[in-house]
Scaffold this motif. Sequence first.
Motif, PDB file in Angstrom:
ATOM      1  N   LEU A   3       0.820  -1.211   0.000  1.00 13.12           N
ATOM      2  CA  LEU A   3       0.000   0.000   0.000  1.00 13.12           C
ATOM      3  C   LEU A   3       0.854   1.261   0.000  1.00 13.12           C
ATOM      4  O   LEU A   3       0.524   2.238  -0.666  1.00 13.12           O
ATOM      5  CB  LEU A   3      -0.925   0.010   1.214  1.00 13.12           C
ATOM      6  N   GLY A   4       1.947   1.247   0.743  1.00 13.57           N
ATOM      7  CA  GLY A   4       2.815   2.416   0.784  1.00 13.57           C
ATOM      8  C   GLY A   4       3.420   2.714  -0.578  1.00 13.57           C
ATOM      9  O   GLY A   4       3.403   3.856  -1.051  1.00 13.57           O
ATOM     10  N   ALA A   5       3.934   1.676  -1.235  1.00 12.07           N
ATOM     11  CA  ALA A   5       4.539   1.859  -2.557  1.00 12.07           C
ATOM     12  C   ALA A   5       3.494   2.277  -3.588  1.00 12.07           C
ATOM     13  O   ALA A   5       3.724   3.187  -4.391  1.00 12.07           O
ATOM     14  CB  ALA A   5       5.224   0.565  -2.996  1.00 12.07           C
ATOM     15  N   ASN A   6       2.348   1.623  -3.550  1.00 12.57           N
ATOM     16  CA  ASN A   6       1.287   1.971  -4.498  1.00 12.57           C
ATOM     17  C   ASN A   6       0.796   3.400  -4.287  1.00 12.57           C
ATOM     18  O   ASN A   6       0.542   4.136  -5.249  1.00 12.57           O
ATOM     19  CB  ASN A   6       0.106   1.005  -4.373  1.00 12.57           C
ATOM     20  N   THR A   7       0.659   3.783  -3.027  1.00 13.16           N
ATOM     21  CA  THR A   7       0.214   5.130  -2.720  1.00 13.16           C
ATOM     22  C   THR A   7       1.249   6.151  -3.176  1.00 13.16           C
ATOM     23  O   THR A   7       0.900   7.206  -3.711  1.00 13.16           O
ATOM     24  CB  THR A   7      -0.062   5.278  -1.210  1.00 13.16           C
ATOM     25  N   SER A  44      -5.344  10.233   1.927  1.00 11.98           N
ATOM     26  CA  SER A  44      -4.245   9.980   2.861  1.00 11.98           C
ATOM     27  C   SER A  44      -4.776   9.764   4.270  1.00 11.98           C
ATOM     28  O   SER A  44      -4.334   8.857   4.982  1.00 11.98           O
ATOM     29  CB  SER A  44      -3.254  11.144   2.843  1.00 11.98           C
ATOM     30  N   SER A  45      -5.730  10.580   4.669  1.00 11.53           N
ATOM     31  CA  SER A  45      -6.345  10.440   5.985  1.00 11.53           C
ATOM     32  C   SER A  45      -7.055   9.083   6.122  1.00 11.53           C
ATOM     33  O   SER A  45      -6.925   8.412   7.143  1.00 11.53           O
ATOM     34  CB  SER A  45      -7.330  11.577   6.215  1.00 11.53           C
ATOM     35  N   ALA A  46      -7.781   8.701   5.091  1.00  8.11           N
ATOM     36  CA  ALA A  46      -8.489   7.406   5.119  1.00  8.11           C
ATOM     37  C   ALA A  46      -7.494   6.254   5.221  1.00  8.11           C
ATOM     38  O   ALA A  46      -7.711   5.304   5.978  1.00  8.11           O
ATOM     39  CB  ALA A  46      -9.355   7.257   3.873  1.00  8.11           C
ATOM     40  N   LEU A  47      -6.391   6.333   4.472  1.00 10.38           N
ATOM     41  CA  LEU A  47      -5.375   5.267   4.515  1.00 10.38           C
ATOM     42  C   LEU A  47      -4.779   5.143   5.908  1.00 10.38           C
ATOM     43  O   LEU A  47      -4.611   4.032   6.423  1.00 10.38           O
ATOM     44  CB  LEU A  47      -4.281   5.527   3.481  1.00 10.38           C
ATOM     45  N   VAL A  48      -4.486   6.273   6.541  1.00 12.78           N
ATOM     46  CA  VAL A  48      -3.921   6.241   7.893  1.00 12.78           C
ATOM     47  C   VAL A  48      -4.914   5.611   8.869  1.00 12.78           C
ATOM     48  O   VAL A  48      -4.550   4.752   9.674  1.00 12.78           O
ATOM     49  CB  VAL A  48      -3.517   7.660   8.348  1.00 12.78           C
ATOM     50  N   GLY A  84     -19.349  -5.959   0.419  1.00 14.30           N
ATOM     51  CA  GLY A  84     -18.062  -6.002  -0.268  1.00 14.30           C
ATOM     52  C   GLY A  84     -17.163  -7.078   0.300  1.00 14.30           C
ATOM     53  O   GLY A  84     -17.421  -7.619   1.374  1.00 14.30           O
ATOM     54  N   PRO A  85     -16.075  -7.372  -0.413  1.00 17.00           N
ATOM     55  CA  PRO A  85     -15.096  -8.324   0.116  1.00 17.00           C
ATOM     56  C   PRO A  85     -14.368  -7.718   1.317  1.00 17.00           C
ATOM     57  O   PRO A  85     -14.616  -6.564   1.687  1.00 17.00           O
ATOM     58  CB  PRO A  85     -14.145  -8.537  -1.064  1.00 17.00           C
ATOM     59  N   SER A  86     -13.456  -8.454   1.896  1.00 10.95           N
ATOM     60  CA  SER A  86     -12.702  -7.950   3.038  1.00 10.95           C
ATOM     61  C   SER A  86     -11.893  -6.722   2.637  1.00 10.95           C
ATOM     62  O   SER A  86     -11.758  -6.407   1.446  1.00 10.95           O
ATOM     63  CB  SER A  86     -11.755  -9.034   3.566  1.00 10.95           C
ATOM     64  N   MET A  87     -11.335  -6.060   3.618  1.00 12.29           N
ATOM     65  CA  MET A  87     -10.524  -4.871   3.374  1.00 12.29           C
ATOM     66  C   MET A  87      -9.403  -5.194   2.381  1.00 12.29           C
ATOM     67  O   MET A  87      -9.121  -4.420   1.474  1.00 12.29           O
ATOM     68  CB  MET A  87      -9.938  -4.388   4.698  1.00 12.29           C
ATOM     69  N   PHE A  88      -8.788  -6.354   2.544  1.00 11.26           N
ATOM     70  CA  PHE A  88      -7.684  -6.721   1.659  1.00 11.26           C
ATOM     71  C   PHE A  88      -8.177  -6.972   0.235  1.00 11.26           C
ATOM     72  O   PHE A  88      -7.490  -6.648  -0.731  1.00 11.26           O
ATOM     73  CB  PHE A  88      -6.935  -7.943   2.212  1.00 11.26           C
ATOM     74  N   GLY A  89      -9.359  -7.531   0.105  1.00  6.94           N
ATOM     75  CA  GLY A  89      -9.960  -7.707  -1.215  1.00  6.94           C
ATOM     76  C   GLY A  89     -10.271  -6.356  -1.860  1.00  6.94           C
ATOM     77  O   GLY A  89     -10.110  -6.180  -3.070  1.00  6.94           O
ATOM     78  N   MET A  90     -10.695  -5.411  -1.046  1.00  5.38           N
ATOM     79  CA  MET A  90     -10.984  -4.067  -1.556  1.00  5.38           C
ATOM     80  C   MET A  90      -9.701  -3.368  -2.012  1.00  5.38           C
ATOM     81  O   MET A  90      -9.702  -2.648  -3.000  1.00  5.38           O
ATOM     82  CB  MET A  90     -11.679  -3.218  -0.486  1.00  5.38           C
ATOM     83  N   PHE A  91      -8.593  -3.601  -1.284  1.00  5.25           N
ATOM     84  CA  PHE A  91      -7.320  -2.991  -1.665  1.00  5.25           C
ATOM     85  C   PHE A  91      -6.879  -3.433  -3.056  1.00  5.25           C
ATOM     86  O   PHE A  91      -6.195  -2.703  -3.762  1.00  5.25           O
ATOM     87  CB  PHE A  91      -6.208  -3.358  -0.676  1.00  5.25           C
ATOM     88  N   GLN A  92      -7.248  -4.634  -3.445  1.00  7.69           N
ATOM     89  CA  GLN A  92      -6.807  -5.180  -4.728  1.00  7.69           C
ATOM     90  C   GLN A  92      -7.641  -4.693  -5.906  1.00  7.69           C
ATOM     91  O   GLN A  92      -7.276  -4.918  -7.051  1.00  7.69           O
ATOM     92  CB  GLN A  92      -6.818  -6.706  -4.666  1.00  7.69           C
ATOM     93  N   LYS A  93      -8.744  -4.022  -5.626  1.00 10.25           N
ATOM     94  CA  LYS A  93      -9.589  -3.522  -6.707  1.00 10.25           C
ATOM     95  C   LYS A  93      -8.956  -2.292  -7.348  1.00 10.25           C
ATOM     96  O   LYS A  93      -8.353  -1.468  -6.674  1.00 10.25           O
ATOM     97  CB  LYS A  93     -10.992  -3.171  -6.193  1.00 10.25           C
ATOM     98  N   GLN A  94      -9.128  -2.184  -8.644  1.00 13.27           N
ATOM     99  CA  GLN A  94      -8.634  -1.021  -9.388  1.00 13.27           C
ATOM    100  C   GLN A  94      -9.636   0.120  -9.267  1.00 13.27           C
ATOM    101  O   GLN A  94     -10.832  -0.104  -9.120  1.00 13.27           O
ATOM    102  CB  GLN A  94      -8.478  -1.385 -10.867  1.00 13.27           C
ATOM    103  N   ASN A  95      -9.148   1.333  -9.381  1.00 13.35           N
ATOM    104  CA  ASN A  95      -9.986   2.536  -9.466  1.00 13.35           C
ATOM    105  C   ASN A  95     -10.927   2.729  -8.284  1.00 13.35           C
ATOM    106  O   ASN A  95     -12.070   3.144  -8.451  1.00 13.35           O
ATOM    107  CB  ASN A  95     -10.782   2.545 -10.770  1.00 13.35           C
ATOM    108  N   ILE A  96     -10.471   2.390  -7.095  1.00 11.19           N
ATOM    109  CA  ILE A  96     -11.246   2.673  -5.892  1.00 11.19           C
ATOM    110  C   ILE A  96     -10.302   3.322  -4.893  1.00 11.19           C
ATOM    111  O   ILE A  96      -9.208   2.828  -4.642  1.00 11.19           O
ATOM    112  CB  ILE A  96     -11.930   1.403  -5.316  1.00 11.19           C
ATOM    113  N   SER A  97     -10.723   4.442  -4.350  1.00 11.82           N
ATOM    114  CA  SER A  97      -9.858   5.190  -3.437  1.00 11.82           C
ATOM    115  C   SER A  97      -9.985   4.639  -2.017  1.00 11.82           C
ATOM    116  O   SER A  97     -10.935   3.924  -1.693  1.00 11.82           O
ATOM    117  CB  SER A  97     -10.234   6.668  -3.459  1.00 11.82           C
ATOM    118  N   PHE A  98      -9.023   5.010  -1.178  1.00 14.70           N
ATOM    119  CA  PHE A  98      -9.077   4.598   0.222  1.00 14.70           C
ATOM    120  C   PHE A  98     -10.295   5.205   0.911  1.00 14.70           C
ATOM    121  O   PHE A  98     -10.882   4.587   1.791  1.00 14.70           O
ATOM    122  CB  PHE A  98      -7.790   4.993   0.952  1.00 14.70           C
ATOM    123  N   THR A  99     -10.660   6.399   0.501  1.00 15.64           N
ATOM    124  CA  THR A  99     -11.854   7.035   1.056  1.00 15.64           C
ATOM    125  C   THR A  99     -13.098   6.222   0.708  1.00 15.64           C
ATOM    126  O   THR A  99     -13.968   6.001   1.559  1.00 15.64           O
ATOM    127  CB  THR A  99     -11.994   8.476   0.521  1.00 15.64           C
TER     128      THR A  99
END
Length: 162
Positions: A3-7, A44-48, A84-99
């Motif tokens: 997530l850090g590198a992608n962000t 950024s706030s949502a990711l934190v 929705g899928p778990s948080m980790f499943g959501m992280f893998q989706k394209q074109n969706i922000s952390f917010t």
Amino acid sequence: FGLGANTALEDVKILSQIFESIPELEKNIHRAPPEFTKQRAADSSALVKISRGMDRPGKIGTMRFVLPLILDSMFNKIAPKIFGPSMFGMFQKQNISFTQIQRKKRLDRLMQSVVIGTVLSSIGMGIGYSTKVLAKTLGMSTTVVRGSLAAFIGVAGFARSN
């Protein structure tokens, strides 16, 4: 999950777009930081918040991490169009922000709580009705029947653990 590198890569892309949008960049470079903050602050706030929510110490922290994964997995399998899928499943989706992920998971938690609360209330009401019917059938008070059932469940649980 990178997530850090992608962000960081997203940040570079957005900063590059901001630089391209500023006329006479060398004279107006001071406009870039406020625009970057405007575009990235919410995400950024949502990711934190998401990151901190998944990294709590102790047993309670572990439960706050594991329980949502289990619930998300169960509810997503039962009703994937609603949950929705778990948080980790959501992280893998394209074109969706952390917010957007944060909002979706909050909505999922609310709906999961409503479903679980409804099921538990229904079970409680069913047990209450059943004990009333059983008490009437046996000619006993509801309190005696409920007490007897509670004692039976306690003894059965104790016997099973030994």
